[in-house]
Enzyme design. Structure first.
Site, mmCIF file in Angstrom:
data_model
loop_
_atom_site.group_PDB
_atom_site.id
_atom_site.type_symbol
_atom_site.label_atom_id
_atom_site.label_comp_id
_atom_site.label_asym_id
_atom_site.label_seq_id
_atom_site.Cartn_x
_atom_site.Cartn_y
_atom_site.Cartn_z
ATOM 1 N N HIS A 1 0.820 -1.220 0.000
ATOM 2 C CA HIS A 1 0.000 0.000 0.000
ATOM 3 C C HIS A 1 0.855 1.271 0.000
ATOM 4 O O HIS A 1 0.374 2.335 0.367
ATOM 5 C CB HIS A 1 -0.950 0.001 1.207
ATOM 6 C CG HIS A 1 -2.033 -1.042 1.109
ATOM 7 N ND1 HIS A 1 -2.817 -1.439 2.165
ATOM 8 C CD2 HIS A 1 -2.457 -1.785 0.043
ATOM 9 C CE1 HIS A 1 -3.682 -2.371 1.756
ATOM 10 N NE2 HIS A 1 -3.466 -2.600 0.483
ATOM 11 N N CYS B 1 7.305 18.300 -10.401
ATOM 12 C CA CYS B 1 8.012 17.017 -10.538
ATOM 13 C C CYS B 1 9.437 17.277 -11.020
ATOM 14 O O CYS B 1 9.634 17.976 -12.025
ATOM 15 C CB CYS B 1 7.278 16.111 -11.523
ATOM 16 S SG CYS B 1 8.182 14.607 -11.891
ATOM 17 N N GLY C 1 -2.142 -8.595 12.924
ATOM 18 C CA GLY C 1 -2.703 -7.259 13.114
ATOM 19 C C GLY C 1 -3.423 -6.712 11.905
ATOM 20 O O GLY C 1 -3.244 -5.562 11.545
ATOM 21 N N THR C 2 -4.263 -7.539 11.310
ATOM 22 C CA THR C 2 -4.995 -7.081 10.121
ATOM 23 C C THR C 2 -6.438 -7.579 10.198
ATOM 24 O O THR C 2 -6.688 -8.728 10.556
ATOM 25 C CB THR C 2 -4.273 -7.492 8.820
ATOM 26 O OG1 THR C 2 -5.050 -7.059 7.714
ATOM 27 C CG2 THR C 2 -3.985 -8.979 8.723
ATOM 28 N N ALA D 1 -0.017 -8.541 19.544
ATOM 29 C CA ALA D 1 1.011 -9.147 18.680
ATOM 30 C C ALA D 1 2.385 -9.118 19.347
ATOM 31 O O ALA D 1 3.187 -10.032 19.149
ATOM 32 C CB ALA D 1 1.056 -8.402 17.344
HETATM 33 P P1 NAD Z 1 -7.180 -2.309 10.268
HETATM 34 O O1 NAD Z 1 -7.101 -1.014 10.972
HETATM 35 O O2 NAD Z 1 -8.345 -2.587 9.391
HETATM 36 O O3 NAD Z 1 -7.171 -3.495 11.350
HETATM 37 C C1 NAD Z 1 -6.219 -3.608 12.347
HETATM 38 C C2 NAD Z 1 -6.443 -4.907 13.115
HETATM 39 O O4 NAD Z 1 -5.393 -5.019 14.058
HETATM 40 C C3 NAD Z 1 -7.764 -4.973 13.898
HETATM 41 O O5 NAD Z 1 -8.449 -6.181 13.587
HETATM 42 C C4 NAD Z 1 -7.328 -4.943 15.366
HETATM 43 O O6 NAD Z 1 -8.100 -5.774 16.193
HETATM 44 C C5 NAD Z 1 -5.902 -5.487 15.266
HETATM 45 N N1 NAD Z 1 -5.023 -5.018 16.333
HETATM 46 C C6 NAD Z 1 -5.008 -3.789 16.939
HETATM 47 N N2 NAD Z 1 -4.021 -3.740 17.854
HETATM 48 C C7 NAD Z 1 -3.399 -4.955 17.838
HETATM 49 C C8 NAD Z 1 -2.319 -5.518 18.563
HETATM 50 N N3 NAD Z 1 -1.672 -4.834 19.509
HETATM 51 N N4 NAD Z 1 -1.950 -6.790 18.284
HETATM 52 C C9 NAD Z 1 -2.609 -7.514 17.330
HETATM 53 N N5 NAD Z 1 -3.646 -7.043 16.632
HETATM 54 C C10 NAD Z 1 -4.035 -5.763 16.866
HETATM 55 O O7 NAD Z 1 -5.835 -2.466 9.483
HETATM 56 P P2 NAD Z 1 -5.460 -3.259 8.169
HETATM 57 O O8 NAD Z 1 -6.122 -4.597 8.174
HETATM 58 O O9 NAD Z 1 -3.995 -3.159 8.082
HETATM 59 O O10 NAD Z 1 -6.104 -2.491 6.918
HETATM 60 C C11 NAD Z 1 -6.409 -1.168 6.826
HETATM 61 C C12 NAD Z 1 -5.489 -0.245 6.070
HETATM 62 O O11 NAD Z 1 -4.976 0.637 7.035
HETATM 63 C C13 NAD Z 1 -4.244 -0.747 5.405
HETATM 64 O O12 NAD Z 1 -4.362 -0.480 4.058
HETATM 65 C C14 NAD Z 1 -3.089 0.130 5.927
HETATM 66 O O13 NAD Z 1 -2.356 0.642 4.828
HETATM 67 C C15 NAD Z 1 -3.768 1.256 6.603
HETATM 68 N N6 NAD Z 1 -3.146 1.803 7.821
HETATM 69 C C16 NAD Z 1 -1.802 1.755 8.002
HETATM 70 C C17 NAD Z 1 -1.226 2.234 9.167
HETATM 71 C C18 NAD Z 1 0.278 2.186 9.339
HETATM 72 O O14 NAD Z 1 1.009 2.251 8.342
HETATM 73 N N7 NAD Z 1 0.802 2.042 10.572
HETATM 74 C C19 NAD Z 1 -2.040 2.744 10.175
HETATM 75 C C20 NAD Z 1 -3.428 2.791 9.959
HETATM 76 C C21 NAD Z 1 -3.974 2.312 8.770
#
Ligand code: NAD
Length: 231
Positions: A107, A134, A174-175, A218
């Site tokens: 992503h 650019c 964590g997804t 996690a």
């Molecule tokens: P999501 O926000 O949809 O889901 C996150 C999941 O992680 C949830 O099911 C939650 O229960 C779980 N979770 C939260 N804390 C946790 C922990 N400590 N240990 C284990 N699990 C935990 O995220 P996603 O599935 O990655 O998809 C959403 C989109 O969000 C992605 O495309 C991503 O690019 C984007 N995103 C990225 C970031 C980042 O780069 N750090 C932050 C926010 C969103």
């Protein structure tokens, strides 16, 4: 077992202080997800989108990897004979900061900017603006954070598809299993014969495909699992 595929999502970075999408109730860092993470939102208000990612970049620069990121890096280092592919949906660079090699950011990355006119990608130094120029084609008003928004194709799909065919162990961390195509990777891996594991705080929408589901933080569950894996 010689080939491990690890898919990570926002949840792995939550304990490093970065908010996830789902925890925030449709808001991401106090902004509507649709406004700052969709191609329609970008077309409507590119200035706002640039400001949002400029703000997020500062936060992500300060964030440090937690025990889950480090466990993946250690696992890769300790098992040089095994292929360990790490594909992340995250735009932060915490896997790299932990020392993990060859991470695919499907992503995009917070530290890159793309020109929508010519496709040139540059490392982002400081803040970006939509009306920037650019450096390659000289076009103005075409710069976009190199982040895949809802409505755009994820990156590296051919490589990822190939990796999924060849993995013996698939681990999602964590997804939420809501955002496709990443949410569909587990079914692909299982179809080709991999054992499948989920490490998450809660059950996910695609949990049917996981052979094993470990609920918890996690940073606690993943290191325990990876340390004990024997080949
Ligand atoms: P999501 O926000 O949809 O889901 C996150 C999941 O992680 C949830 O099911 C939650 O229960 C779980 N979770 C939260 N804390 C946790 C922990 N400590 N240990 C284990 N699990 C935990 O995220 P996603 O599935 O990655 O998809 C959403 C989109 O969000 C992605 O495309 C991503 O690019 C984007 N995103 C990225 C970031 C980042 O780069 N750090 C932050 C926010 C969103």
């Amino acid at each position: 077992m010689k080939n491990v595929f690890i898919l990570t999502g926002a949840g792995i970075s939550a304990e490093s202080g970065l908010k996830t999408f789902r925890d925030a109730d449709g808001l991401w860092e106090n902004f509507k997800v649709d406004d700052v993470a969709s191609i329609e939102g970008f077309e409507k208000n590119p200035k706002l989108v640039h400001e949002f990612y400029n703000h997020l970049r500062v936060q992500m620069d300060k964030a440090m990897p937690n025990k889950a990121h480090i466990a993946i890096s250690e696992f890769q280092k300790k098992n040089p004979d095994i292929t360990v592919n790490v594909v992340t949906q995250n735009v932060d660079l915490l896997h790299e900061k932990a020392g993990t090699k060859n991470v695919l950011h499907m992503h995009g990355r917070i530290d890159e900017t793309v020109c929508l006119n010519c496709g040139h990608v540059v490392k982002t130094l400081g803040n970006t603006q939509f009306d920037g120029v650019c450096e390659k084609c000289g076009a103005k008003n075409f710069l976009k954070p190199n982040i895949v928004f809802f409505g755009e194709m994820p990156m590296f799909m051919d490589e990822i598809s190939d990796m999924l065919k060849h993995c013996d162990l698939f681990v999602a961390v964590g997804t939420s299993g809501v955002v496709y195509p990443a949410a569909g990777f587990v079914s692909q891996a299982k179809y080709y014969g991999a054992q499948t594991y989920l490490f998450n705080l809660e059950y996910t929408e695609n949990n049917y495909y996981f052979d094993h589901q470990v609920m918890g933080k996690a940073s606690e569950t993943l290191p325990q699992f990876l340390e004990k894996l024997m080949f």
